[in-house]
Design an enzyme around this catalytic site. Structure first.
Site, PDB file in Angstrom:
ATOM      1  N   GLY A 108      25.042 -21.045   8.245  1.00  0.00           N
ATOM      2  CA  GLY A 108      26.163 -20.516   9.021  1.00  0.00           C
ATOM      3  C   GLY A 108      25.719 -19.534  10.097  1.00  0.00           C
ATOM      4  CB  THR A 109      23.166 -16.829  10.136  1.00  0.00           C
ATOM      5  OG1 THR A 109      23.702 -16.211   8.963  1.00  0.00           O
ATOM      6  CG2 THR A 109      22.690 -15.762  11.105  1.00  0.00           C
ATOM      7  CG  ASN A 116      32.987 -12.747   5.399  1.00  0.00           C
ATOM      8  OD1 ASN A 116      33.560 -12.752   6.482  1.00  0.00           O
ATOM      9  ND2 ASN A 116      32.143 -11.806   5.056  1.00  0.00           N
ATOM     10  CD  GLN A 175      33.381 -17.212   2.617  1.00  0.00           C
ATOM     11  OE1 GLN A 175      33.936 -17.632   1.596  1.00  0.00           O
ATOM     12  NE2 GLN A 175      32.199 -16.621   2.590  1.00  0.00           N
ATOM     13  CB  SER A 218      27.283 -22.051   5.457  1.00  0.00           C
ATOM     14  OG  SER A 218      26.180 -21.729   4.653  1.00  0.00           O
ATOM     15  CG  HIS A 265      25.028 -20.702   0.873  1.00  0.00           C
ATOM     16  ND1 HIS A 265      25.352 -19.466   0.381  1.00  0.00           N
ATOM     17  CD2 HIS A 265      24.873 -20.538   2.203  1.00  0.00           C
ATOM     18  CE1 HIS A 265      25.377 -18.599   1.386  1.00  0.00           C
ATOM     19  NE2 HIS A 265      25.096 -19.221   2.496  1.00  0.00           N
ATOM     20  CB  THR A 292      10.825 -31.592  11.641  1.00  0.00           C
ATOM     21  OG1 THR A 292       9.870 -31.926  12.652  1.00  0.00           O
ATOM     22  CG2 THR A 292      10.900 -32.710  10.619  1.00  0.00           C
ATOM     23  CB  CYS A 328      26.262   0.851  -2.384  1.00  0.00           C
ATOM     24  SG  CYS A 328      27.739   0.090  -3.020  1.00  0.00           S
TER      25      CYS A 328
HETATM   26  N1  PLP Z   1      30.107 -16.845   8.259  1.00  0.00           N
HETATM   27  C1  PLP Z   1      30.779 -16.513   7.144  1.00  0.00           C
HETATM   28  C2  PLP Z   1      32.266 -16.349   7.221  1.00  0.00           C
HETATM   29  C3  PLP Z   1      30.104 -16.315   5.943  1.00  0.00           C
HETATM   30  O1  PLP Z   1      30.783 -15.955   4.859  1.00  0.00           O
HETATM   31  C4  PLP Z   1      28.698 -16.472   5.923  1.00  0.00           C
HETATM   32  C5  PLP Z   1      27.938 -16.240   4.684  1.00  0.00           C
HETATM   33  O2  PLP Z   1      28.331 -15.554   3.792  1.00  0.00           O
HETATM   34  C6  PLP Z   1      28.042 -16.834   7.114  1.00  0.00           C
HETATM   35  C7  PLP Z   1      28.784 -17.016   8.262  1.00  0.00           C
HETATM   36  C8  PLP Z   1      26.568 -17.013   7.150  1.00  0.00           C
HETATM   37  O3  PLP Z   1      26.180 -18.225   6.540  1.00  0.00           O
HETATM   38  P1  PLP Z   1      24.688 -18.436   6.025  1.00  0.00           P
HETATM   39  O4  PLP Z   1      24.515 -17.569   4.815  1.00  0.00           O
HETATM   40  O5  PLP Z   1      24.605 -19.896   5.705  1.00  0.00           O
HETATM   41  O6  PLP Z   1      23.757 -18.071   7.141  1.00  0.00           O
END
Ligand code: PLP
Length: 365
Positions: free
Chosen positions: A50-51, A129, A157, A177, A179, A215, A303
């Site tokens: 996702g990032t 999230n 999400q 994403s 996971h 790749t 924290c």
């Molecule tokens: N965007 C949202 C809303 C997320 O909750 C997350 C991960 O928690 C991400 C982006 C980032 O995804 P990734 O962990 O696959 O880089």
């Protein structure tokens, strides 16, 4: 994913048989991901998660539209991945606008009309999230397009928890994403609407139709495809099941602690997320008390070295600091059972008593 480690050892870019077997697995996954979000397979670009998808969308679209303006906008409650991408743009001289949210974490679509005219890209997430709050993305997209702006939507999400239809939402870019769907970590995708401009971040080779050099992560991509397929298969029933659990959890919370505050309660929310503050019980203290009793939750507050900082998402929603530092997030998923929900409710009173005692004694302050 197992055959990818054993038999599918070819490079998907190679023309020989083993390479083409790997290519076929990737293209199948592309179809599966596209089907989950009602997109076309050619619109799916695989990423490392996702990032990267958020970076590719925001930066790639802003670069592609650089001649029209040097300004991007995003909501105050976006994920750090979007904040991070905007930071890269800011370092390059782009101006950044923040769209405010109301008390329930909702962005008012009319905010789009107030953006400076040289804004080229707007990012509004589908589901938050931390709170699970669902944004009015379709209306935001309509207003953004009316002003000639592109819309990026982080659906990391939301996908697999609620129906996501790229066409109906009218978005230009959509981040996913693996996971968060029950797939492997380190795999994701960006859906790019046909015709939407995009400048690639990783260049060199022509992978992913020139949108993302490198790749492909075959096992990760195959895992993402399989997870998308599972999620699409029983989305409606799973969503109803989780909603019933969420109602039960929230009723249990109100019973155990009538002063508890559920954040974003007045807005449409994901069925699997509950973000709640228990006054007097600091997030980290409650997290530890629940963990000791076999319940894993997230602290809504960050924290570091014993100090607790309120979550920027809750702060943007106007939640007072003393309440924000007492928030935890409970998430449920495919593997959550009714029995587990009952156990959480059962454990809550004791955990809260412990956490409140620690919080008032000043330990860990
Ligand atoms: N965007 C949202 C809303 C997320 O909750 C997350 C991960 O928690 C991400 C982006 C980032 O995804 P990734 O962990 O696959 O880089």
């Amino acid at each position: 994913m197992k055959p990818c480690f054993e038999d599918l050892y070819g490079n998907p870019s190679s023309l020989h048989r083993v390479g083409q077997d790997a290519r076929a697995a990737i293209e199948r996954a592309r179809e599966q991901v596209a089907a989950l979000v009602s997109a076309r397979a050619v619109e799916v670009t695989f990423t490392s998660g996702g990032t990267e998808a958020d970076h590719l969308a925001l930066i790639g679209a802003a670069w592609a539209r650089r001649d029209r303006g040097m300004r991007v906008a995003y909501t105050a409650v976006e994920h750090h991945a979007v904040h991070g991408a905007a930071l890269v743009l800011a370092e390059q001289g782009f101006e950044i606008e923040h769209l405010p949210v109301g008390r329930d974490g909702w962005v008012d679509p009319a905010e789009i009309d107030r953006l400076p005219h040289d804004t080229t890209v707007v990012a509004v997430m589908l589901a938050n999230n931390e709170t699970g709050v669902l944004q009015p993305v379709a209306e935001v997209a309509r207003r953004a397009h009316a002003r000639g702006m592109l819309l990026h939507c982080d659906a990391v999400q939301a996908a697999g928890k609620v129906p996501v239809d790229c066409g109906a939402l009218g978005i230009d870019y959509l981040a996913l994403s693996a996971h968060k769907l029950g797939g492997p970590k380190g795999a994701g995708a960006l859906v790019v609407r046909a015709g939407a401009p995009l400048s690639p971040l990783f260049r060199g080779s022509g992978h992913e139709r020139g949108r993302r050099g490198g790749t492909e992560n075959l096992p990760g991509i195959v895992g993402l495809g399989a997870a998308a397929d599972c999620a699409a298969h029983d989305l409606g029933e799973e969503s109803d099941r989780l909603l019933a659990f969420r109602d039960r959890l929230e009723a249990g919370i109100a019973n155990v602690s009538p002063d508890a505050v559920i954040h974003g309660r007045g807005a449409p929310r994901l069925p699997n997320t509950v973000n709640v503050s228990f006054p007097g019980a600091r997030s980290d203290h409650l997290l530890m008390a629940l963990d000791a009793r076999g319940v894993a939750v997230s602290a809504g507050a960050a924290c570091a070295s014993g100090a607790v900082e309120p979550s920027p998402v809750l702060t943007a929603m106007g939640v007072p600091r003393e309440l924000a530092v007492c928030s935890i997030r409970m998430s449920m998923g495919r593997t959550t059972t009714e029995d587990e929900v009952s156990r959480v409710v059962h454990t809550l009173a004791e955990s809260l008593a412990v956490a409140r005692a620690v919080s008032t004694s000043g330990v860990g302050r």
